[in-house]
Design a protein around this motif. Structure first.
Motif, PDB file in Angstrom:
ATOM      1  N   GLY A  61       4.308   9.053  14.613  1.00 14.83           N
ATOM      2  CA  GLY A  61       4.333  10.133  13.653  1.00 14.83           C
ATOM      3  C   GLY A  61       5.287   9.856  12.515  1.00 14.83           C
ATOM      4  O   GLY A  61       5.956   8.822  12.474  1.00 14.83           O
TER       5      GLY A  61
ATOM      6  N   LYS B 180       8.180  10.638   5.155  1.00 11.69           N
ATOM      7  CA  LYS B 180       7.276   9.885   6.013  1.00 11.69           C
ATOM      8  C   LYS B 180       8.050   8.878   6.875  1.00 11.69           C
ATOM      9  O   LYS B 180       7.626   7.738   7.055  1.00 11.69           O
TER      10      LYS B 180
ATOM     11  N   GLN C  87       9.199   7.177  10.110  1.00 12.04           N
ATOM     12  CA  GLN C  87       8.486   6.933  11.359  1.00 12.04           C
ATOM     13  C   GLN C  87       9.272   7.401  12.577  1.00 12.04           C
ATOM     14  O   GLN C  87      10.494   7.286  12.625  1.00 12.04           O
TER      15      GLN C  87
ATOM     16  N   SER D  77       8.353   7.606  17.117  1.00 10.49           N
ATOM     17  CA  SER D  77       7.351   7.328  18.138  1.00 10.49           C
ATOM     18  C   SER D  77       8.012   7.338  19.521  1.00 10.49           C
ATOM     19  O   SER D  77       9.223   7.470  19.642  1.00 10.49           O
TER      20      SER D  77
ATOM     21  N   LEU E  65       4.225  15.014  11.446  1.00 13.53           N
ATOM     22  CA  LEU E  65       2.817  14.678  11.627  1.00 13.53           C
ATOM     23  C   LEU E  65       2.743  13.654  12.744  1.00 13.53           C
ATOM     24  O   LEU E  65       3.413  12.619  12.693  1.00 13.53           O
ATOM     25  N   TRP E  66       1.966  13.950  13.798  1.00 11.78           N
ATOM     26  CA  TRP E  66       1.802  13.045  14.935  1.00 11.78           C
ATOM     27  C   TRP E  66       0.338  12.675  15.044  1.00 11.78           C
ATOM     28  O   TRP E  66      -0.547  13.537  14.949  1.00 11.78           O
ATOM     29  N   LYS E  67       0.070  11.383  15.294  1.00  9.92           N
ATOM     30  CA  LYS E  67      -1.305  10.919  15.497  1.00  9.92           C
ATOM     31  C   LYS E  67      -1.353  10.086  16.764  1.00  9.92           C
ATOM     32  O   LYS E  67      -0.543   9.182  16.946  1.00  9.92           O
ATOM     33  N   GLY E  68      -2.315  10.390  17.621  1.00  7.15           N
ATOM     34  CA  GLY E  68      -2.520   9.597  18.824  1.00  7.15           C
ATOM     35  C   GLY E  68      -1.861  10.190  20.055  1.00  7.15           C
ATOM     36  O   GLY E  68      -1.291  11.274  20.021  1.00  7.15           O
ATOM     37  N   ASN E  69      -1.954   9.416  21.155  1.00  6.85           N
ATOM     38  CA  ASN E  69      -1.368   9.891  22.399  1.00  6.85           C
ATOM     39  C   ASN E  69       0.136   9.600  22.412  1.00  6.85           C
ATOM     40  O   ASN E  69       0.662   8.952  21.505  1.00  6.85           O
TER      41      ASN E  69
ATOM     42  N   GLY F 183       0.782   6.487  20.262  1.00  6.89           N
ATOM     43  CA  GLY F 183       0.726   7.147  18.965  1.00  6.89           C
ATOM     44  C   GLY F 183       2.040   7.038  18.208  1.00  6.89           C
ATOM     45  O   GLY F 183       2.987   6.372  18.627  1.00  6.89           O
TER      46      GLY F 183
END
Length: 177
Positions: free
Chosen positions: A54, A65, A67, A69, A44-48, A52
């Motif tokens: 994930g 979960k 992390q 990035s 799951l990735w969120k943001g630029n 961002g």
């Protein structure tokens, strides 16, 4: 060592059938033959890209979960990154394959320690994993250096993750006494 040149892929698959059946629970079978295995992971990735982040989760729950990035990949950051996971996957797969190869030769390894280092280079096509170095140290009673090296080379060649990656994988291997 077994000569795989004449029997090809079937010999490799048959050889890995020597692993205990409980190693592959709940997978699709036809008689005694294993047809395939599915292993799942989600990202799951969120943001630029730069700001961002994930999380990675595996079916087994070992990663839950976890992390990752841009910072964990290209700088210092808390979490993991895809390249580190590829190196860990190859190191683990290779160690298991080496244990199997040695077992097929009648040896019983006491310890196999593998460090896999993935090299990521900025090429014209973009960032690319161009090389993975395996450094292996093993304690295998009664094994000769030549027999150990034959098993290590076979494991490097036949490990499923090595075959998947199809990249330049080099190796140093030492038998501890």
């Amino acid at each position: 060592m077994t000569d795989r040149s004449a029997t090809g892929r079937r010999a490799i698959l048959k050889k890995y059938d020597v692993l205990p059946r409980t190693y592959w629970p709940g997978n699709e079978r036809r008689g005694n033959a294993l047809l395939f295995m599915n292993r799942n992971a989600s990202a799951l990735w969120k943001g630029n890209l730069h700001e961002g982040g994930g999380t990675l989760t595996t079916e087994s729950g070992v990663l839950s979960k976890t992390q990752y990035s841009f910072r964990t990949r290209f700088a210092e950051g808390l979490g993991t990154n895809p390249d580190e996971l590829i190196a860990a996957s190859l190191g683990g797969c290779f160690s298991m394959a080496l244990s199997n190869e040695l077992g097929l030769c009648g040896f019983h390894p006491q310890r196999i320690e593998t460090t896999a280092t993935a090299t990521l280079e900025d090429l014209a096509a973009g960032w690319t994993v161009t090389h993975i170095q395996l450094d292996v140290h093993a304690n295998v009673p009664d094994a000769s250096q030549a027999g150990f090296m034959d098993a290590a080379i076979a494991a490097k060649t036949n490990c499923p993750i090595s075959r998947l990656l199809k990249t330049n994988i080099s190796m140093t291997a030492s038998l501890d006494r």
